[in-house]
Design a protein around this motif. Structure first.
Motif, mmCIF file in Angstrom:
data_model
loop_
_atom_site.group_PDB
_atom_site.id
_atom_site.type_symbol
_atom_site.label_atom_id
_atom_site.label_comp_id
_atom_site.label_asym_id
_atom_site.label_seq_id
_atom_site.Cartn_x
_atom_site.Cartn_y
_atom_site.Cartn_z
ATOM 1 N N PRO A 16 -9.256 -15.952 2.045
ATOM 2 C CA PRO A 16 -9.080 -14.504 1.919
ATOM 3 C C PRO A 16 -8.408 -13.932 3.167
ATOM 4 O O PRO A 16 -8.670 -14.372 4.281
ATOM 5 N N ILE A 17 -7.530 -13.000 2.935
ATOM 6 C CA ILE A 17 -6.891 -12.304 4.046
ATOM 7 C C ILE A 17 -7.159 -10.814 3.884
ATOM 8 O O ILE A 17 -7.359 -10.339 2.778
ATOM 9 N N VAL A 18 -7.197 -10.117 4.984
ATOM 10 C CA VAL A 18 -7.407 -8.679 4.948
ATOM 11 C C VAL A 18 -6.111 -8.007 5.387
ATOM 12 O O VAL A 18 -5.520 -8.386 6.392
ATOM 13 N N VAL A 19 -5.686 -7.038 4.594
ATOM 14 C CA VAL A 19 -4.477 -6.279 4.904
ATOM 15 C C VAL A 19 -4.813 -4.796 4.830
ATOM 16 O O VAL A 19 -5.811 -4.400 4.236
ATOM 17 N N GLY A 39 10.015 0.424 -3.096
ATOM 18 C CA GLY A 39 8.716 0.679 -3.692
ATOM 19 C C GLY A 39 8.759 1.929 -4.538
ATOM 20 O O GLY A 39 9.423 2.901 -4.182
ATOM 21 N N LEU A 40 8.082 1.906 -5.653
ATOM 22 C CA LEU A 40 8.027 3.038 -6.567
ATOM 23 C C LEU A 40 6.651 3.692 -6.503
ATOM 24 O O LEU A 40 5.687 3.072 -6.055
ATOM 25 N N PRO A 41 6.538 4.939 -6.958
ATOM 26 C CA PRO A 41 5.222 5.569 -6.990
ATOM 27 C C PRO A 41 4.232 4.678 -7.740
ATOM 28 O O PRO A 41 4.546 4.151 -8.811
ATOM 29 N N GLY A 42 3.040 4.486 -7.163
ATOM 30 C CA GLY A 42 2.025 3.616 -7.756
ATOM 31 C C GLY A 42 1.992 2.234 -7.133
ATOM 32 O O GLY A 42 0.987 1.542 -7.201
ATOM 33 N N ASP A 43 3.120 1.797 -6.540
ATOM 34 C CA ASP A 43 3.142 0.528 -5.821
ATOM 35 C C ASP A 43 2.368 0.701 -4.519
ATOM 36 O O ASP A 43 2.000 1.811 -4.140
ATOM 37 N N TYR A 44 2.135 -0.396 -3.808
ATOM 38 C CA TYR A 44 1.402 -0.351 -2.545
ATOM 39 C C TYR A 44 2.289 -0.794 -1.389
ATOM 40 O O TYR A 44 3.068 -1.736 -1.526
ATOM 41 N N LEU A 45 2.154 -0.110 -0.270
ATOM 42 C CA LEU A 45 2.790 -0.516 0.976
ATOM 43 C C LEU A 45 1.721 -1.238 1.778
ATOM 44 O O LEU A 45 0.684 -0.669 2.110
ATOM 45 N N ILE A 46 1.962 -2.519 2.057
ATOM 46 C CA ILE A 46 0.991 -3.369 2.733
ATOM 47 C C ILE A 46 1.439 -3.619 4.163
ATOM 48 O O ILE A 46 2.619 -3.843 4.422
ATOM 49 N N THR A 47 0.492 -3.611 5.095
ATOM 50 C CA THR A 47 0.729 -4.022 6.472
ATOM 51 C C THR A 47 -0.183 -5.206 6.728
ATOM 52 O O THR A 47 -1.408 -5.091 6.611
ATOM 53 N N ASP A 48 0.408 -6.365 7.061
ATOM 54 C CA ASP A 48 -0.424 -7.554 7.277
ATOM 55 C C ASP A 48 -0.918 -7.611 8.719
ATOM 56 O O ASP A 48 -0.646 -6.723 9.523
ATOM 57 N N LYS A 49 -1.669 -8.666 9.049
ATOM 58 C CA LYS A 49 -2.288 -8.768 10.378
ATOM 59 C C LYS A 49 -1.279 -8.870 11.502
ATOM 60 O O LYS A 49 -1.592 -8.606 12.650
ATOM 61 N N ASN A 50 -0.023 -9.230 11.188
ATOM 62 C CA ASN A 50 1.029 -9.326 12.200
ATOM 63 C C ASN A 50 1.850 -8.047 12.318
ATOM 64 O O ASN A 50 2.803 -7.990 13.077
ATOM 65 N N VAL A 68 -12.153 -3.643 0.779
ATOM 66 C CA VAL A 68 -13.161 -4.238 1.657
ATOM 67 C C VAL A 68 -14.341 -3.287 1.739
ATOM 68 O O VAL A 68 -14.183 -2.115 2.072
ATOM 69 N N LYS A 69 -15.510 -3.797 1.416
ATOM 70 C CA LYS A 69 -16.719 -2.968 1.435
ATOM 71 C C LYS A 69 -17.227 -2.805 2.863
ATOM 72 O O LYS A 69 -16.996 -3.649 3.706
ATOM 73 N N GLY A 70 -17.913 -1.689 3.113
ATOM 74 C CA GLY A 70 -18.507 -1.461 4.412
ATOM 75 C C GLY A 70 -17.564 -0.842 5.429
ATOM 76 O O GLY A 70 -17.866 -0.825 6.610
ATOM 77 N N GLN A 71 -16.437 -0.331 4.965
ATOM 78 C CA GLN A 71 -15.501 0.309 5.888
ATOM 79 C C GLN A 71 -16.011 1.695 6.262
ATOM 80 O O GLN A 71 -16.693 2.344 5.483
ATOM 81 N N ILE A 72 -15.655 2.130 7.432
ATOM 82 C CA ILE A 72 -15.952 3.495 7.838
ATOM 83 C C ILE A 72 -14.713 4.326 7.519
ATOM 84 O O ILE A 72 -13.623 4.043 8.002
ATOM 85 N N HIS A 73 -14.891 5.321 6.650
ATOM 86 C CA HIS A 73 -13.780 6.197 6.302
ATOM 87 C C HIS A 73 -13.758 7.335 7.316
ATOM 88 O O HIS A 73 -14.739 8.067 7.467
ATOM 89 N N LEU A 74 -12.662 7.468 8.023
ATOM 90 C CA LEU A 74 -12.545 8.425 9.123
ATOM 91 C C LEU A 74 -12.877 9.847 8.690
ATOM 92 O O LEU A 74 -13.617 10.550 9.361
ATOM 93 N N LYS A 75 -12.361 10.276 7.542
ATOM 94 C CA LYS A 75 -12.597 11.643 7.080
ATOM 95 C C LYS A 75 -14.095 11.901 6.894
ATOM 96 O O LYS A 75 -14.629 12.913 7.331
#
Length: 92
Positions: A16-19, A39-50, A68-75
């Motif tokens: 598993p990788i986290v992005v 990318g079109l509306p509805g697609d995802y922009l991903i940023t990998d670990k690099n 990913v569960k357990g994230q802290i949502h800033l808002k």
């Protein structure tokens, strides 16, 4: 090995990788190390670990990734923090 006898093969699981990713609300075009991606509306922009960014179609993203569960949502964190501070101020 005896003829007709099966040896169980080892099983492997994809690591598993986290992005980081955000769902696009409008069309975009980005330059990547593999060339230009659209990318079109509805697609995802991903940023990998690099730090590399790329576009992933919605169907593919949603079948291969899960939040990913357990994230802290800033808002929510900021909202809860201000509520806590207000409570402290009113009690003093």
């Amino acid at each position: 090995m005896e003829k007709g006898r099966c040896v169980p093969l080892p099983k492997y699981r994809k690591k598993p990788i986290v992005v980081e990713a955000i769902k696009l609300k409008r069309s975009i075009t980005i330059e990547t190390s593999n060339g230009t991606m659209k990318g079109l509306p509805g697609d995802y922009l991903i940023t990998d670990k690099n730090g590399e960014q790329y576009v992933c179609e919605r169907d593919q993203f949603e079948s291969e990734y899960e939040l990913v569960k357990g994230q802290i949502h800033l808002k929510e964190f900021v909202k809860n923090s201000f509520s806590f501070i207000k409570m402290k101020l009113y009690k003093t």
